[in-house]
Design a protein around this motif. Structure first.
Motif, mmCIF file in Angstrom:
data_model
loop_
_atom_site.group_PDB
_atom_site.id
_atom_site.type_symbol
_atom_site.label_atom_id
_atom_site.label_comp_id
_atom_site.label_asym_id
_atom_site.label_seq_id
_atom_site.Cartn_x
_atom_site.Cartn_y
_atom_site.Cartn_z
ATOM 1 N N ARG A 189 6.385 83.525 36.910
ATOM 2 C CA ARG A 189 5.815 84.857 36.677
ATOM 3 C C ARG A 189 6.161 85.377 35.283
ATOM 4 O O ARG A 189 5.511 86.280 34.785
ATOM 5 C CB ARG A 189 6.265 85.831 37.759
ATOM 6 N N ARG A 247 11.119 81.360 35.379
ATOM 7 C CA ARG A 247 10.263 81.779 36.489
ATOM 8 C C ARG A 247 8.813 81.750 36.021
ATOM 9 O O ARG A 247 8.496 82.187 34.924
ATOM 10 C CB ARG A 247 10.631 83.194 36.941
ATOM 11 N N ARG A 298 6.833 69.957 43.000
ATOM 12 C CA ARG A 298 5.621 69.902 43.830
ATOM 13 C C ARG A 298 4.555 69.008 43.185
ATOM 14 O O ARG A 298 3.850 68.274 43.864
ATOM 15 C CB ARG A 298 5.060 71.300 44.053
ATOM 16 N N SER A 303 0.786 77.388 43.324
ATOM 17 C CA SER A 303 0.985 78.762 42.859
ATOM 18 C C SER A 303 2.137 79.450 43.576
ATOM 19 O O SER A 303 2.649 80.465 43.107
ATOM 20 C CB SER A 303 -0.294 79.582 43.041
ATOM 21 N N ASP A 304 2.570 78.895 44.718
ATOM 22 C CA ASP A 304 3.716 79.454 45.434
ATOM 23 C C ASP A 304 5.038 79.095 44.774
ATOM 24 O O ASP A 304 6.081 79.621 45.136
ATOM 25 C CB ASP A 304 3.733 78.966 46.888
ATOM 26 N N SER A 305 5.006 78.180 43.802
ATOM 27 C CA SER A 305 6.224 77.769 43.103
ATOM 28 C C SER A 305 6.812 78.973 42.372
ATOM 29 O O SER A 305 6.086 79.774 41.795
ATOM 30 C CB SER A 305 5.916 76.663 42.100
ATOM 31 N N GLN A 306 8.137 79.072 42.385
ATOM 32 C CA GLN A 306 8.801 80.189 41.731
ATOM 33 C C GLN A 306 9.238 79.856 40.312
ATOM 34 O O GLN A 306 9.168 80.688 39.425
ATOM 35 C CB GLN A 306 10.019 80.628 42.543
ATOM 36 N N GLU A 338 10.517 73.970 40.271
ATOM 37 C CA GLU A 338 9.853 73.874 41.572
ATOM 38 C C GLU A 338 8.407 73.407 41.415
ATOM 39 O O GLU A 338 7.923 72.595 42.199
ATOM 40 C CB GLU A 338 9.902 75.225 42.277
ATOM 41 N N SER A 381 -1.954 84.004 37.705
ATOM 42 C CA SER A 381 -1.743 82.625 38.152
ATOM 43 C C SER A 381 -2.440 81.594 37.278
ATOM 44 O O SER A 381 -2.358 80.409 37.542
ATOM 45 C CB SER A 381 -2.220 82.474 39.603
ATOM 46 N N ASP A 400 -5.394 72.521 46.558
ATOM 47 C CA ASP A 400 -3.940 72.392 46.423
ATOM 48 C C ASP A 400 -3.339 73.375 45.425
ATOM 49 O O ASP A 400 -2.126 73.530 45.358
ATOM 50 C CB ASP A 400 -3.573 70.962 46.013
ATOM 51 N N GLU A 452 -3.308 76.550 45.521
ATOM 52 C CA GLU A 452 -2.620 77.653 46.203
ATOM 53 C C GLU A 452 -1.165 77.302 46.478
ATOM 54 O O GLU A 452 -0.267 78.102 46.238
ATOM 55 C CB GLU A 452 -3.329 78.014 47.505
ATOM 56 N N GLY A 453 -0.924 76.084 46.968
ATOM 57 C CA GLY A 453 0.451 75.644 47.220
ATOM 58 C C GLY A 453 1.272 75.574 45.949
ATOM 59 O O GLY A 453 2.446 75.941 45.933
#
Length: 121
Positions: free
Chosen positions: A67, A65, A111, A100-103, A107, A73, A95, A97-98
């Protein structure tokens, strides 16, 4: 013509050879990554994983993960900067931000596969 795997390099799903106009598989039907970009990114990941693991003092896999890699981030920004320098991955500031949404690492690489400029290799 480049060699393409029968299975997705990131999720191992059968590619199914959904062909584009120049008769090459484009995207994985399961995870959606761009096949050619994912192959380059996975090669890069395998080369760099030891250095990443040494900096974290523990094993890192595609399922790790994001995190867990850092408390903020910046890990995504640092990884993308490394990729930009090594693999000609071109990511605009908007881009991030998108991404950074990866878990998970998997993933994130999926992306990022859309940003690899494979034509420069």
């Amino acid at each position: 013509m480049a060699w393409y795997p029968e299975n997705c390099p990131l999720c191992a799903a059968p590619v199914g050879f959904g062909l584009n106009s120049i008769s090459e598989p484009t995207c994985c039907p399961s995870c959606g990554c761009r096949i050619e970009g994912a192959m380059f990114l996975l090669d890069f990941w395998e080369r760099e994983r030891t250095a990443i693991e040494l900096s974290l003092s523990r094993p890192v896999t595609l399922e790790t993960r994001l995190r867990e890699l850092a408390s903020d981030s910046l890990v995504v920004v640092e990884l993308v900067m490394l990729l930009e320098g090594e693999m000609k991955v071109l990511v605009s500031d908007g881009d991030y931000e998108g991404l950074s949404d990866s878990q998970s690492v998997r993933e994130l690489l999926s992306r990022l596969s859309y940003y690899v400029d494979a034509g420069r290799y």
